[in-house]
Design an enzyme around this catalytic site. Structure first.
Site, short mmCIF file in Angstrom:
data_model
loop_
_atom_site.label_atom_id
_atom_site.label_comp_id
_atom_site.label_asym_id
_atom_site.label_seq_id
_atom_site.Cartn_x
_atom_site.Cartn_y
_atom_site.Cartn_z
N MET A 95 0.85 -1.20 0.00
CA MET A 95 0.00 0.00 0.00
C MET A 95 0.89 1.25 0.00
SD MET A 95 -3.39 -0.99 2.10
CE MET A 95 -2.80 -0.70 3.74
N GLY A 96 2.14 1.10 -0.44
CA GLY A 96 3.04 2.25 -0.50
C GLY A 96 3.55 2.65 0.88
N HIS A 106 9.18 -3.48 3.49
CA HIS A 106 8.78 -3.69 2.09
C HIS A 106 10.00 -3.99 1.22
CE1 HIS A 106 5.53 -0.78 3.46
NE2 HIS A 106 4.82 -1.80 3.06
N GLN A 133 -10.37 -2.66 2.59
CA GLN A 133 -9.86 -3.32 3.80
C GLN A 133 -9.86 -2.38 5.00
OE1 GLN A 133 -5.98 -4.18 1.76
NE2 GLN A 133 -5.12 -3.84 3.78
N GLY A 137 4.87 -10.04 4.08
CA GLY A 137 5.65 -9.95 5.31
C GLY A 137 4.99 -10.70 6.46
N ASP A 141 2.27 -9.06 9.08
CA ASP A 141 0.83 -9.33 9.00
C ASP A 141 0.65 -10.85 8.90
OD1 ASP A 141 -0.40 -6.60 8.80
OD2 ASP A 141 1.00 -6.48 7.13
N SER A 173 4.22 1.10 8.24
CA SER A 173 3.95 2.42 7.65
C SER A 173 3.24 3.30 8.67
CB SER A 173 3.09 2.28 6.40
OG SER A 173 3.75 1.45 5.48
#
Ligand code: PAF
Length: 283
Positions: free
Chosen positions: A33-34, A40, A64, A150, A153, A189
């Site tokens: 999601m940037g 990442h 989500q 990852g 999560d 993030s």
């Protein structure tokens, strides 16, 4: 620095991926999601090390997020992200817009597997439906050989693995280790939301998992005792609200009573307005 191709159109992305595969290249996919960080980038490295062609997607997936969640504030650093991806030899970045992924009239969703029900699923009842739906769409739009996720999560990675098995999606899922700051804070993030004092409080998540691991190494096998130690440490560390503390079977996420085999310790807690999660395999 490689030449990074950027595609936003859904009707162009499929042929870019199938062309790479037609050239005999193995394709790795890193959905994000940037607001990219080292976590990442570790997925990107895992992909470039094992695949000939790496595609990254950047899409803040609205389905989500619940209406009460942080969709509107979710950090966005697109230009920085693109620079970092170019420096990491990524071949393609897919940055679709919301209306192309969810055109007017969109109404088909994935009903996620049972492993989506506890923990995050209880706290965020529509979250995994949104994750599974967008991830399946991305797997169709970018039919890669391997997709990288990852362990941060952890439950998400189980949901995706189960979905891929149940729906015969021809893609291999690889789950890569959590990347942490030197002081233990798991990269996220959402860490940008933390003030410096909140960041100190946030260290209690990784510290309590470390303490749980030490307890098990010292011979403790009673899950309730370990959950209680984690709880005390989180509260002493100053978290404002504990959403869950779980010691669960690594496959089913069912809570365990006695630790006879390795378990996953998973935590969700709030510090101020920020919700953080962390996990660690123990035993
Ligand atoms: O893990 C994430 O960043 C997201 O949940 C994902 C997998 C990119 C789907 O939107």
């Amino acid at each position: 620095v490689s030449t990074l191709q950027q595609i936003t159109a859904c009707n162009e992305i499929y042929s870019a991926i199938t062309q790479a595969r037609a050239e005999g290249k193995t394709v790795g996919l890193v959905p994000t999601m940037g607001a990219l960080h080292e976590g990442h980038l570790s997925l990107v490295r895992a992909s470039t090390e094992s695949c000939d062609f790496t595609a990254v997607t950047i899409f803040v997936n609205p389905t989500q997020f619940a209406p009460s969640e942080d969709l509107q504030q979710y950090p966005s650093t697109l230009q920085q992200d693109i620079t970092a991806l170019a420096e990491h030899q990524v071949d393609l970045v897919f940055t679709p817009n919301k209306h192309d992924i969810y055109p007017a009239g969109f109404s088909t969703y994935i009903d996620p597997p049972e492993v989506a029900l506890p923990l995050e699923g209880k706290q965020r009842p529509t979250h995994f439906r949104g994750v599974a739906t967008v991830v399946l769409k991305l797997f169709h739009l970018l039919p890669a050989d391997i997709a990288f996720f990852g362990q941060k999560d952890y439950q998400q990675s189980l949901v995706i693995q189960q979905m891929v098995r149940d729906l015969d999606v021809p893609i291999e899922i690889r789950v890569c280790p959590i990347v942490r700051e030197a002081d233990g804070l798991a990269l996220s993030s959402r860490n940008v939301y933390l003030s410096s004092s909140e960041r100190q409080q946030a260290l209690s998540l990784s510290a309590s998992l470390e303490q749980a691991s030490q307890l098990v190494t010292a011979g403790e096998r009673n899950a309730d005792i370990i959950r209680e130690k984690i709880r005390q440490m989180l509260l002493t560390g100053g978290v404002d609200e504990i959403e869950y503390i779980s010691l669960a079977d690594p496959e089913t996420l069912g809570e365990v009573e006695q630790l006879s085999t390795p378990v996953m310790a998973l935590i969700a807690a709030r510090i101020g307005k920020t919700r953080l999660i962390d996990n660690r395999r123990i035993g």
